[in-house]
Design an enzyme around this catalytic site. Structure first.
Site, PDB file in Angstrom:
ATOM      1  N   GLY A 189       0.801  -1.225   0.000  1.00 46.47           N
ATOM      2  CA  GLY A 189       0.000   0.000   0.000  1.00 46.47           C
ATOM      3  C   GLY A 189       0.827   1.265   0.000  1.00 46.47           C
TER       4      GLY A 189
ATOM      5  N   LEU B  55      -4.303  -5.380  -5.197  1.00 40.77           N
ATOM      6  CA  LEU B  55      -3.250  -4.370  -5.069  1.00 40.77           C
ATOM      7  C   LEU B  55      -1.980  -4.937  -4.437  1.00 40.77           C
ATOM      8  CD1 LEU B  55      -2.551  -1.322  -5.355  1.00 40.77           C
ATOM      9  CD2 LEU B  55      -3.272  -1.069  -2.982  1.00 40.77           C
ATOM     10  N   ASP B  56      -0.859  -4.812  -5.121  1.00 44.95           N
ATOM     11  CA  ASP B  56       0.451  -5.247  -4.617  1.00 44.95           C
ATOM     12  C   ASP B  56       0.518  -6.738  -4.324  1.00 44.95           C
ATOM     13  OD1 ASP B  56       1.173  -2.585  -4.773  1.00 44.95           O
ATOM     14  OD2 ASP B  56       0.830  -2.188  -2.655  1.00 44.95           O
ATOM     15  N   GLU B  57      -0.430  -7.500  -4.902  1.00 47.52           N
ATOM     16  CA  GLU B  57      -0.467  -8.929  -4.604  1.00 47.52           C
ATOM     17  C   GLU B  57      -0.155  -9.793  -5.832  1.00 47.52           C
ATOM     18  OE1 GLU B  57      -0.829 -10.310  -1.682  1.00 47.52           O
ATOM     19  OE2 GLU B  57      -1.652  -8.694  -0.447  1.00 47.52           O
TER      20      GLU B  57
END
Lengths: 299, 299, 299, 299
Positions: free
Chosen positions: D217, D243-245
Site C-alpha cells: 500500500g 493491489l500489490d499482490e
C-alpha cells in the site's frame, strides 16, 4: 544550466545555508576532540553528526568529520575558518572547512562508453547528486548530443599519445577557467600525464572495471572470463601516477555464472561500474573521504 | 558415526531411494537432449529438474544435469548405467550417473584453524549437508577433541616439508581404506604433492582466503589491509597443481572499512571462508558441478 | 568453562585492560561533545573511536558512543564513573560506562532447533564472540549433549502454557544466581510473560525467522513460499511485550527461487538466522547499540 | 526512433535471426522433454540453453524454457509453430514460441517521479535492454522533455479518479494502435481498473517501493522509517486486480541505518527501484518468466 536542477539546487542551498563540515587529519594525542568541539561551541555550532577514528597502529593518526549547524554560518564562516588555523597549528592538523551550501564544481571526462556519464546525469537530474557540472570534456564526439541536451557545455578535445601535452594544456585551461573542484573520469580511456595528475591531488576520481587488485590494467572482463571467476566487480579510486594503484574509495561486485560470456560480463559490469562510481562521487561531494597514505577513510 | 546424523541419514536415503542424477559433458551437436531424454523415458524415469547449457564459443561444448525420479531405481540402476554407455559412445560423452541415496564419503583435512571444520560439522549435524564423514586427518592435534566429540575417527599425521612423501602415503592408504570420494581442505595449511593431486582429479576442494585472482598465495589479509580494499573475499576451488589456480567453484565477499585492522579482516574473513566452503561442498555433494578446462559449470 | 576459551579470554582481558566505552543518549543541545571530551581528557583518556549522531527530527536527540584508552583504567574506573554523574545530570543523560575487559555474562535459551546455538558456540570457540556463557536453559533435552560437551552447565526446564509462571520463576532465579547481563533467545519457541520481559529491558535478544515486518508471527517460511517471494530474511530484535515488534537490531536476506520448496526455504533460512543473530549479539557485546523509542542506533 | 538505438537494433536482429525460444507449462508426466527435444531436432534446431523444472508438490506441473539456434528460422518459424500445436494438445500445454529477433513493443507509463523511466532509457540507450518503445504515456507533463529528447512520442493523458474510464479508453486505443506487447508502470501513480488489468494478463509490470509483503500500500518509506528497519527494498511484479499482490518477478534490498531519515530512504529507494524494475523488464523481454498461479518461475 539545466532548469530542473536549478530549482532543486536553489532549494537545497537555502535549506543547507547554516550547515558546515569540518574534516581533520593529524597525529593522534589526547585532547583533540575536546579542543575542536569547544572551538565550534564558541560559535554556537551544534554538532549534528560526527565520526572519529584513530589508529594506534603505524604511528597514531587521528581523523574526524564533523557536520554541524551554526546560526548565521554564511556571515561567520570566514572568521571561523581564519581563527581555526591557530587550533590547527597546535595539533599539526591537515584540515578543511566546507560550506554545505557551496556546491562543488565538477568536470566530467568521458570517451565513447557513456553508461557512467548517463548514470551521473540521471542522479544529478533526480536531485540525488548535488554538484554543479560546468562542462564535460571528451576525446570523442559520442557524448555531445547527450551532454548538450542537458544544457551542459561539451568540449571535444581529441587526445592521442602524440598530442597528449597539448590536449592537457587545453584541459588545464578549462579547469582553471571554470574553477573546477573535482574531475570525474567516467570511463575516460586516456592516460593522464604525471604533471596533470600531480596538479590535482585527490581530486580525480576514476572507475576501474575490475575488483582491484584483481585484473589491474587492460581488458579485465576478458581476463575474468578466462579465469572463470564467479563474481565480477568495479573499483572507484583517486587517480595517482601508479596505474590502478590509487587510494580505493568504493568497490562492489555482482554474481556471474558459466553462462556469461565476455559480452555478458561487460553488460553486467556496466551496471556495477556506474553504481560504484556514483557512490564514490557522492561521498566525495559530501566530504566523507579523507585520504591517508594510499588509503581512504570514508566516514 | 553420530547418532543424530544416522537417523536423518536413514530418512533421507529412504525418501530419495528412487532419485538419480545424470551429468553429461560432450561436444555439442543437435539431438543430444532428444536422445538422452528418450533413453530415460524408456526406463519410466520422470525428469524433475534439468539444466542444460551449450557454448558455441570455443568449439561448442554441451553440458547437462538431469535429476529424475524412477520407480524401483535401486534395482534398475546397474542396467540403466550399463546400457547408457552405448548412447555415451555415440556422442563421445564424459558422463556419470549418481544415486542420490548413496551418500558421498568425505575426508576432511584440517590444521590448527578450526572454523571451517566447525562450519561443516554444524551443517552436517543440522542435516543440511548430506554426506558421510568416515575420518578427519590433521597435521596437528588441535581438532582431535572436537572431531572425536562427533564420534568421527581422527588421524593425526604430522606433515612437514621433510616427511611429505611419507605422510601422503599414509593419507592415500586411509583414503583407499575408507573408500573416500571427496577431500575437503578445511584450511589445511600444507602443500600437496603433484602425485597426490593428480590421483584425485576434481575431488579435492580447497578454500582460499581471498577473492581470487586477487592475493594469490600467502598472507592475503595482510596484503588486503595494505592495499586498502573496501571488500574482502574467499574462494573455493578444486585443487590442481597450479597453486590457487584451480577451477573456481564459489566466491563471496563482505564489506570492510578503514576501521578494520588485519585482525578484523581475519575475523570477518573466517565468516566468509566457512560459508563459501560450505556452499561449494554442498554443490559438489549434489552433483551440481561439471569441470570444463579450468572452469566450472555449476547447475 | 571451556579451556580454549579461557586462554583466549585471559589474553583478551589483558590486552583490553585500559579500554573503556561510554554511551550517552540525551536531549540535543550545543556543547555536549565539548563537555564530555573535556571530561575524559582530564583523566588522560585518548579517544580511539567515536560516533555521534543527533536527530533534529522529532524533538532532537543526541547519541554518542566513545571508545577510549586510559592508562590505569582499572583503578580509575570507579572514580570516572562516579564523577561523571554530575555531567550527566546537567544534560539529562541516559548513559553507561563499560570496561571492555569485563566480559558480559550471557544466558542462552534454546528449544529443539539448534543451528543458532551451534553458531554462537562456534563463534565463541573461535574467540570471535567475547562473552561468558555461565549456562544454557532449554525446555527440551535436545541441546544437552552439545552444551555439556562445551563444559557449559545445561538446565532443562520444561515450559508449557500451563507451567509458564513456575518455569519463569526458575529462570529468574538462575539469571540472578549467575549474574546474567544478556539473554539470547536462540530459537526459543516459548512466549515470555510480560513480567519476565519487563524485568529485562533491552537485554533479551531474539531471532525471528522472517524479514520483519513481513510475516510477523508463526510459520513465516510457509507463508513466504505461498506468496512466492524471491528473497527471504531474518531479523534480530530486542524483545518487548509486542510480539515481533521490538526494536530491530539487524536484518539480512538471501535470494531464493521457484525451485525452493518450504523445506529449502527453511534450510536457507537457518543460515541467515544464525548469521543475523550472531551479528546482533556481537554488536550488543561491543556496546554498539542504543535503544531509542522502538528503534536502535547501531554505531 | 532514436538513431543510436536503431543501429544497435539492426545488428542485434541480424545476429539473432536464427535464434528462437520455446516456453512450456503443462501437467507433469514422463516423456515431455523427449517429445519436445525430438520435435525441435526434426527441424535441425540445436538447443543452446534449456532450463526445466517440475514440481511434485501441489499436483505436478512441468515448466521448460528452451533457447535454440535453427538454420533459416525466419522461413521455418510459421511451420514450426503450427505443427507444434499437435504436440501441445497431447500434453495439454500452455506454450509460446518466440523469435528472438522480433523485439517486444513496450509502452511506458509514468507520473512525476522519473528515476525509473530514466533507468530504462539509459539501459535502452546502452543497448542493454532490447525492445522497441513506440510511446510513453503520462498523467503529467514532467516526462515530456526527457521522452521527446529520445525521439519517442509522448502522450499526456490526465488521469484522475473521475475520468479514469475515459483515460483508460484512450490508453487502450493507443496500446492497440501501436501493437503494444508489454506495459511498464515506471512509478505510474494511478490505480488501473479491473477491466484494463484483465485485458492485459501478465503483460503489465509494476515496481512497488517496498519489499513485499512488507509495507503493502501507500507510503512504504514512511512506514519503514517508523518501524526502524535496517534494510529497505523494492519489488517488481505483474499487476493483477489485488493491489500489490500480483506474481513477484524480482526483489532487491539495500542496507540503511539510524542516520537515514525518510528522505534518505526515498533516495536510496530510488536506486533499488530502478535496478529491480530494470531486471524484471529484461527477464520479461528475454522470455525468462512463466507465471504459475500467483507465482513466477524465472529461468
Amino acid at each position: 544550466m539545466n532548469s530542473v536542477f536549478n530549482l532543486q539546487s536553489a532549494q537545497y542551498k537555502d535549506k543547507q545555508k547554516n550547515r558546515g563540515r569540518l574534516l581533520i587529519n593529524c597525529p593522534d594525542q589526547p585532547g583533540i576532540v575536546a579542543t575542536v568541539s569547544k572551538y565550534l561551541f564558541q560559535y554556537g555550532a551544534n554538532i549534528i553528526e560526527s565520526n572519529q577514528y584513530s589508529t594506534n597502529h603505524e604511528g597514531g593518526s587521528f581523523f574526524i568529520r564533523i557536520e554541524f549547524e551554526c546560526p548565521n554560518l554564511q556571515e561567520k564562516y570566514k572568521e571561523i575558518e581564519q581563527n581555526f588555523q591557530v587550533v590547527a597549528n597546535d595539533f599539526s592538523m591537515d584540515w578543511r572547512l566546507q560550506l554545505v551550501s557551496r556546491l562543488k564544481r565538477t568536470a566530467i571526462f568521458v570517451s565513447k562508453e557513456l553508461h557512467c556519464l548517463r548514470e551521473i546525469l540521471l542522479e544529478w537530474q533526480n536531485g540525488d547528486m548535488m554538484m554543479e557540472i560546468p562542462l564535460v570534456i571528451s576525446n570523442h564526439e559520442a557524448a555531445k548530443e547527450l551532454v548538450e541536451s542537458h544544457k551542459i557545455p561539451f568540449y571535444h578535445i581529441p587526445a592521442t599519445k602524440e598530442n597528449r601535452q597539448e590536449a592537457e594544456s587545453q584541459h588545464l585551461k578549462l579547469l582553471e577557467e571554470f574553477e573546477i573542484d573535482v574531475i570525474i573520469l567516467a570511463r575516460y580511456m586516456q592516460i593522464l600525464t604525471p604533471n596533470f595528475v600531480s596538479a590535482q591531488p585527490n581530486k580525480i576520481i576514476n572507475i576501474h572495471h575490475s575488483f582491484l587488485p584483481a585484473f589491474v590494467g587492460a581488458r579485465p572482463y576478458d581476463r575474468a572470463y578466462e579465469r572463470g571467476v564467479k563474481i565480477i566487480g568495479a573499483t572507484s579510486h583517486y587517480v595517482t601516477n601508479d596505474l590502478d594503484e590509487g587510494p580505493i574509495i568504493e568497490q562492489d561486485i555482482r554474481r556471474v555464472d558459466h553462462r556469461d560470456h565476455v559480452e555478458d560480463l561487460k553488460r553486467t559490469g556496466r551496471s556495477i561500474e556506474r553504481s560504484v562510481l556514483a557512490r564514490a562521487v557522492k561521498w566525495h561531494l559530501e566530504d566523507r573521504i579523507i585520504v591517508h597514505g594510499n588509503k581512504t577513510v570514508v566516514f
